[in-house]
Design an enzyme around this catalytic site. Structure first.
Site, mmCIF file in Angstrom:
data_model
loop_
_atom_site.group_PDB
_atom_site.id
_atom_site.type_symbol
_atom_site.label_atom_id
_atom_site.label_comp_id
_atom_site.label_asym_id
_atom_site.label_seq_id
_atom_site.Cartn_x
_atom_site.Cartn_y
_atom_site.Cartn_z
ATOM 1 N N HIS A 141 -37.106 -67.506 44.833
ATOM 2 C CA HIS A 141 -38.433 -66.898 44.811
ATOM 3 C C HIS A 141 -38.659 -66.153 46.111
ATOM 4 O O HIS A 141 -38.297 -66.621 47.184
ATOM 5 C CB HIS A 141 -39.486 -68.006 44.664
ATOM 6 N N GLU A 142 -39.261 -64.959 46.030
ATOM 7 C CA GLU A 142 -39.341 -64.195 47.253
ATOM 8 C C GLU A 142 -40.725 -64.139 47.868
ATOM 9 O O GLU A 142 -40.866 -64.183 49.065
ATOM 10 C CB GLU A 142 -38.801 -62.770 47.041
#
Length: 868
Positions: free
Chosen positions: A158-159
């Site tokens: 997840h960024e």
């Protein structure tokens, strides 16, 4: 769940991996496996083997999750974990070009605005690389945070998530819950003007979902395994992804990157192997000064300036317990000093005594000294001459395992030396021969250990040069974060030293008799015993010689307290090689530990090989090149280049002794806190968001300070002769906002403009955000009349507005982020006798913005326009 709800932003982790090699690190895509990802543990983190085990577990999970999320394209193959020297030796491997400062992932104490919340420091444009991903030891070790953020492997892939505007539309089908005091009797309060929930309301998702996307929003849900794509990306959400990436989906940004252009998905059913891990530890810092003494060092007082700067490095900059040796070269090499460990000031002085003093002679042969094992060491290479044979030893030097820092002195230094620094993760510096230049001292000052131990770093509080004055005086602020090993150093050029006067904040006076004066190297040095007094120190230098000469004062210090990090400045440019007409940005990150310092005055000085320097004020205002406002990263576009060749960057930072109040959490990429889930129709709340340090104390206790930092050098090419044709369009406005107040719409933005930073603007509006993005010129300009039925969705009227900057050469910026103005017509069950609404029409007047804004509009001005 709509893909993109909750304000996600660009697909950042993969962009970091794709572009990491551009900054000298070793991450490469070998086939379909990423090789060389570096995870570094901060020296302040206590030794904990569980931490290492959980890092391995996180990356292994992330690798398979990433493989599936990228449609069977890429995974993590070989991972390096850099163990701090503060941990016990345990048969760890020896790092090559790896250092904490170059790591893509760091494990360190919490950053006060995020607590244990993982985040990515990224202040470039969409698709640009960032600095690092930050995990705290607590996040990696304590399992209770898994319920809050999801499994660690999923969080790693997840960024980012941005909670600037978590609610931009409202339906009754969702579940919300109150978190803060703005809720009444446990229910979320509706803003009767916008129809949106007020601050403090949170979306509570169903734990059991079928939605597959998006990873950038709620990676913690077990069903979520995909990034947003063009088919399900929500372009209406007023989030960072849409604002910074022109409404492109995360998958579109990822698939357009360099790696993915040439990577096809696996067609068979096989899974990639789990990652392999290399545990590395650098025990001792070993440095070799490799100094040129050929005929190229004749003239311009080069050999003495070299001695002054190298002596400055040995006596004040290099950290205790380092091993240092000295080698000189011309046609041949000579070992002037074997390695000595710096354990006291006597060893420092002994090393300084081996620096060259004799008249230079012979030619330049950088490749002459290549014997011995230098794996894991550092070389500081200073050269002034051309060397046509340097290419012959390039591969040997790069493969030797040594980090090469380079200082190119004068315009004739070999043009290839910067490549050595780039390929090995070193710093490249340039020093001109100008008499008023202190670039050599700047260059040596910038070369510090990259192990993350900022407490041992020498910090430059001041470096001032005066050439055309018989006398000059200045003040320098010693703040509360520094004061240990404080030195005041004066240099000059003639036989006799200048008259020196120094006053501490209490009025105590120091003069020449208190300084240690070396008339041979023309240096006078004063060390303040103990911890230097906090406050303003005033110094004056008077030239006692008949002719003008360059006088310099340099002030350095170290952290006063081993538990409180010193304020530090890191400067760099967006590219170390650039062609004219491509945009270039200078950055200065001002921080205390991992916490940003706001409200500073930051000035960049960019010096060419010849000609006058360019002076720029750097800003942290969220306009132009500054993507994120109030994050402690100050920046500005550079476009006024006078010549081809090398340029030197130096940054001055000052802040008066004033109170700077903290700002809301900066919108860096960070993981989403999930307050709870709905299971079997019941709300199950997670533990509260992990607490953070009192951010008000952080900003108010710092007070005034001053710093000077070198940002190394860069090389320009294809610079045209003056006068230049205007080729730089204005910057895109990235903080355009629209809000309703009664029956008016208020627009606000921070100006950009002509030549990236100055100009005029036009405002247009549309029913569709994509129409504004793709067909801006065909949308309505100047006077706009909107009727609610034209835009209404049930009880909500939404107006989309965008702005574009035009400069005098008719060049225009990209279209700004698209702002939303929401007018809510509540259903009858929300109306009361005390609320009246008039929504027969909404009129937006553009006031002829294309011509009415001042042509002198410059970057940083904040505009607010009320539109009736």
């Amino acid at each position: 769940m709509r893909c993109g709800d909750g304000a996600p932003a660009a697909g950042w982790l993969l962009t970091l991996l794709t572009l990491a090699a551009a900054r000298g690190t070793a991450v490469l895509l070998q086939g379909d496996g990423y090789d060389g990802l570096l995870i570094a543990i901060n020296p302040q983190v206590p030794e904990d083997q569980k931490l290492l085990a959980n890092i391995k577990e996180m990356i292994t999970e992330a690798s398979f999750y990433l493989f599936n999320a990228t449609q069977r394209r890429v995974y993590f193959q070989n991972i390096k974990i850099l163990i701090p020297a503060t941990w016990k030796a345990n048969s760890y491997g020896k790092p090559k070009h790896d250092s904490y400062e170059k790591a893509e992932v760091i494990v360190a104490a919490p950053y006060w605005k995020h607590g244990d919340e993982p985040y990515t420091l990224q202040y470039g444009e969409c698709g640009n690389m960032g600095k690092y991903i930050h995990f705290t030891p607590n996040f990696l070790v304590n399992d209770y945070l898994i319920d809050v953020y999801g499994s660690r492997g999923r969080v790693f892939v997840h960024e980012r998530y941005n909670n600037e505007k978590p609610f931009y539309n409202w339906t009754k089908s969702r579940i919300y819950i109150c978190e803060k005091k703005s809720c009444t009797e446990g229910n979320c309060v509706i803003n009767q003007l916008t129809g949106l929930f007020k601050e403090g309301c949170a979306f509570i998702p169903e734990r059991t979902q079928t939605a597959k996307s998006s990873i950038m929003y709620m990676q913690s849900l077990s069903s979520v395994v995909e990034f947003c794509n063009e088919g399900n990306h929500n372009r209406e959400a007023p989030n960072l992804q849409n604002r910074m990436c022109d409404y492109r989906s995360t998958w579109d940004v990822i698939i357009s990157s360099m790696d993915f252009n040439n990577t096809l998905p696996r067609t068979d059913a096989s899974l990639p192997p789990p990652p392999t891990f290399s545990l590395l530890q650098k025990r001792d810092r070993v440095i070799c000064l490799v100094l040129e003494v050929s005929h190229s060092m004749n003239g311009d007082d080069r050999i003495n300036r070299l001695r002054q700067a190298a002596e400055f490095y040995l006596l004040q900059v290099v950290e205790d317990n380092s091993y240092v040796g000295i080698v000189t070269f011309n046609n041949e090499g000579e070992i002037r000093s074997q390695l000595h460990q710096i354990v006291n000031k006597h060893v420092r002085k002994q090393l300084a005594s081996y620096l060259p003093t004799a008249a230079p002679s012979g030619g330049t042969n950088i490749c002459v000294e290549q014997d011995g094992n230098i794996y894991g060491s550092e070389i500081i290479l200073l050269t002034a001459g051309e060397d046509g044979g340097i290419i012959e030893c390039f591969s040997n030097v790069i493969n030797s395992g040594s980090i090469i820092h380079t200082i190119a002195l004068g315009p004739s230094a070999a043009k290839e030396v910067e490549q050595l620094a780039h390929e090995t993760g070193g710093l490249a510096c340039f020093a001109s021969d100008r008499l008023d230049s202190n670039d050599l001292i700047d260059g040596f000052s910038a070369i510090s250990t990259g192990n993350g131990d900022t407490f041992s770093h020498s910090i430059q509080a001041c470096l001032v040069t005066s050439f055309n004055a018989l006398q000059f005086s200045r003040t320098v602020t010693i703040d509360s974060t520094v004061g240990k090993d404080t030195f005041f150093v004066v240099t000059w050029q003639t036989a006799e030293p200048p008259r020196i006067t120094l006053l501490d904040p209490s009025g105590k006076s120091y003069t020449n008799k208190d300084f240690e004066v070396n008339t041979v190297s023309q240096v006078a040095r004063l060390q303040i015993l103990g911890i230097a007094e906090v406050g303003e120190w005033t110094y004056a230098l008077m030239n006692t010689h008949l002719s003008l000469q360059a006088l310099t004062m340099t002030v350095t210090s170290r952290a006063a307290n081993s538990n409180i990090p010193a304020i530090n400045v890191k400067a760099h440019v967006s590219s170390d090689r650039n062609e004219y007409s491509r945009s270039m940005v200078v950055y200065a990150q001002v921080s205390q530990g991992l916490s940003p310092i706001l409200g500073a005055n930051v000035t960049a000085i960019i010096k060419p090989e010849t000609g006058d320097p360019l002076i720029l004020e750097l800003l942290d205002n969220g306009a132009g090149s500054d993507i994120v406002k109030n994050d402690g990263v100050y920046s500005r576009y550079i476009y006024s280049f006078s010549e081809n060749g090398r340029y030197n960057l130096k940054v001055h930072v000052q802040r008066a002794n004033k109170t700077v109040r903290p700002h809301p959490t900066v919108p860096w990429s960070h993981s989403m806190y999930i307050p709870g889930y709905v299971e079997n129709g019941k709300i199950q709340m997670n533990p509260p968001r992990p607490s953070v340090i009192n951010n008000e104390d952080i900003q108010t206790r710092v007070g005034g300070f001053s710093r000077t930092a070198s940002g190394g050098s860069f090389i320009m090419s294809a610079v045209p002769t003056r006068p230049h044709t205007d080729v730089f369009p204005p910057c895109k406005i990235i903080d355009f906002h629209a809000r309703t107040a009664n029956d008016v719409i208020i627009l606000s933005w921070t100006a950009s403009g002509d030549d990236l930073d100055q100009g005029q603007a036009e405002i247009r509006t549309s029913e569709s955000p994509l129409e504004l993005r793709d067909n801006f010129d065909k949308t309505m300009l100047e006077i706009f009349v909107f009727k609610p039925e034209a835009f209404a969705t049930e009880n909500i009227t939404i107006i989309y507005v965008a702005i574009r900057v035009i400069e005098k050469a008719s060049l225009h910026s990209d279209v700004s982020n698209i702002a939303q103005a929401v007018k809510f017509v509540p259903p009858m069950d929300y109306l009361t006798d005390n609320v009246k609404y008039s929504v027969s029409r909404i009129v937006l007047l553009g006031f002829g913005f294309e011509s009415i804004l001042s042509p002198d509009w410059s970057s940083g001005q904040v505009f607010q326009v009320t539109v009736c």
